[in-house]
Design an enzyme around this catalytic site. Structure first.
Site, mmCIF file in Angstrom:
data_model
loop_
_atom_site.group_PDB
_atom_site.id
_atom_site.type_symbol
_atom_site.label_atom_id
_atom_site.label_comp_id
_atom_site.label_asym_id
_atom_site.label_seq_id
_atom_site.Cartn_x
_atom_site.Cartn_y
_atom_site.Cartn_z
ATOM 1 C CB SER A 281 -0.881 0.033 1.284
ATOM 2 O OG SER A 281 -0.214 -0.229 2.435
ATOM 3 C CG HIS B 49 -0.831 -5.296 2.204
ATOM 4 N ND1 HIS B 49 -0.224 -5.118 3.435
ATOM 5 C CD2 HIS B 49 -0.992 -3.991 1.521
ATOM 6 C CE1 HIS B 49 0.251 -3.799 3.499
ATOM 7 N NE2 HIS B 49 -0.034 -3.352 2.428
ATOM 8 C CG ASP C 33 -3.293 -8.376 9.595
ATOM 9 O OD1 ASP C 33 -3.680 -7.144 9.993
ATOM 10 O OD2 ASP C 33 -2.804 -8.440 8.391
ATOM 11 C CG HIS D 49 5.963 -8.985 8.466
ATOM 12 N ND1 HIS D 49 6.552 -8.276 7.847
ATOM 13 C CD2 HIS D 49 4.655 -8.330 8.288
ATOM 14 C CE1 HIS D 49 6.141 -6.978 7.455
ATOM 15 N NE2 HIS D 49 5.047 -7.107 7.932
ATOM 16 N NE ARG E 39 2.555 -3.533 13.096
ATOM 17 C CZ ARG E 39 2.528 -3.705 11.732
ATOM 18 N NH1 ARG E 39 1.714 -2.857 11.100
ATOM 19 N NH2 ARG E 39 2.837 -4.778 11.098
#
Ligand code: CMX
Length: 425
Positions: free
Chosen positions: A233, A263, A364, A309, A318
């Site tokens: 992105s 993604h 995620d 990843h 995160r």
């Protein structure tokens, strides 16, 4: 006190000088070489871009302007945007000023809703959200100023203007998409006195008696804001903006990339997987059951969403931040408990499987369980939440690029024939 615009105006001449001198002295030094496997392999690891807003050291995870994301979890998303753009956290007054800018600019043009209403009712929320951004290109100040013939050194100013206008409206649009797409009733108008994240939470219409959903929303918006320059992105929006396309074109383009299952869409896949586990075992499975379920997923040729990843080689900080929030606010929730258990089982399975270079969870893997807990159960909407946040990263990168006058992107591609000739194959 210096508003974001004043702060940037102070910083930009010095930064331009710094890069000019740096290039004059060191511009011909090498920083990367490229193997044929990298040319065919998604350019993984090739250092050929500049991004100063954030970086992702594989062994540490996200640093925003050098600050570990784990140290920023109590901040407002607006503070993160200021930090991304300027390299400094705002003083109290500067934060209030930016929050007022967002509040003053949050109204969405009526034609946007009409376009969304005309779309098929089963449209993907990401398609609705990105369409809304694209139709607002009509509002671009950059395009109007460019058509009038502004100087190159001024490009960053209307770019900032467009980005502030766009970011201010995104929670309103995103919440509107949610309510329209999932039959939640009339749109909820923004409240002028709420901050950006709390307003988004409020406009979604989720019941939030203790304010914890708004808290979670701020955290969500902070954690997803930026992830250096090479992810799909960020890179896409940067590339599109490098042609001097305005922020509406560029952000919409970047988010079309975020909509891909490898993604941003992975967060929707991830919770689906966890819910499947919950359904199959009628609650939290045993370690053995979960291990077998993970192997069944891999053996059926699928990936385990939320794990692995392209850059990271440790647990994503995160994910750690979401986990800490979950442990504090929903430790008894079985969906959260499954997510927690997956963390103790899946890395071992992926290591044994031997393919993924990184067996650890990414952002995620944890976010969906938190949303689900607060009643946001429409998985296909999750990437829209990610998008609202990631737009801050894209916008800050574009503002910096325009300020520095970075040129249009145009890497050289090669044919297979050329590559073979190059190595005598
Ligand atoms: N489960 C199973 N296999 C995995 C895996 C996972 N979670 N992660 C990687 N692999 C496999 C890859 O599919 C690849 O297999 P092939 O050689 O058969 O193609 C192999 O391991 C090597 O891949 P890699 O170099 O470790 O990872 P990539 O850089 O190619 O891909 C990513 C990274 C994120 C796309 C991948 O790990 C993946 O598909 N993960 C699951 C989806 C996901 O969580 N995506 C969200 C990422 C966060 C984001 O960027 O938004």
């Amino acid at each position: 006190m210096a508003s974001l615009k004043e702060k940037l105006a102070q910083q930009i001449p010095g930064l331009r000088e710094e890069i000019k001198n740096f290039l004059a002295e060191h511009g011909d030094k090498e920083i990367s070489s490229v193997k044929i496997s990298q040319a065919y392999g998604g350019m993984r690891g090739v250092r050929a871009m500049v991004c100063d807003t954030s970086e992702v050291p594989p062994d540490k995870g996200l640093l925003i302007r050098g600050i570990p994301i784990g140290e920023l979890t109590e901040k407002y998303p607006e503070e993160i945007f200021y930090l991304l753009c300027t390299g400094e956290l705002p003083a109290k007054d500067d934060l209030a000023d930016l929050q007022k800018e967002f509040s003053d600019r949050c109204e969405v043009p009526g034609y946007v809703w009409k376009v969304l209403e005309a779309m098929p009712s089963e449209s993907h929320p990401m398609c609705m959200f990105n369409t809304a951004i694209l139709v607002m290109e009509n509002e671009s100040v950059f395009r109007k100023r460019y058509d009038e013939g502004m100087k190159k050194t001024e490009y960053w100013e209307p770019m900032l203007e467009d980005c502030l206008n766009l970011l201010a409206k995104l929670p309103n649009i995103a919440a509107g998409v949610y309510r329209m797409r999932f039959g939640k009733g009339k749109r909820i108008e923004p409240k002028k006195d709420l901050d950006w994240g709390a307003n988004y939470a409020y406009m979604l219409g989720v019941d939030d008696p203790d304010g914890n959903f708004a808290k979670m929303m701020r955290l969500y918006l902070v954690l997803h804001s930026d992830h250096e320059g090479g992810n799909v992105s960020a890179h896409t929006s940067h590339c599109v903006a490098s042609a001097l396309s305005d922020a509406y074109y560029a952000v919409s383009a970047g988010l079309n990339g975020l909509a891909g299952p490898l993604h941003g869409l992975a967060n929707q896949e991830c919770l689906k997987w966890v819910i499947e586990v919950h359904k199959k075992f009628k609650g939290v499975p045993t370690d053995e059951q979960l291990k077998q379920f993970a192997w069944d997923t891999l053996n059926s040729g699928k990936v385990i969403p939320g794990y692995g990843h392209a850059v990271l080689r440790v647990t994503d900080p995160r994910y750690t931040a979401f986990r800490a929030f979950g442990q504090k606010h929903m430790a008894d929730d079985p969906i959260f408990q499954i997510v927690d258990k997956v963390y103790t089982i899946v890395p071992g399975v992926l290591k044994e499987h031997g393919k993924a270079k990184n067996p650890w969870p990414n952002v995620d893997a944890g976010s969906g369980a938190l949303l689900y807990h607060y009643g946001l159960k429409e998985f296909s909407y999750y990437t829209v939440l990610f998008s609202v946040s990631r737009a801050m990263g894209m916008c800050s990168q574009m503002i910096v690029s325009r300020a520095m006058g970075y040129p249009i992107e145009r890497p050289k591609s090669s044919t297979t024939k050329w590559l073979k000739a190059q190595v005598g194959a």
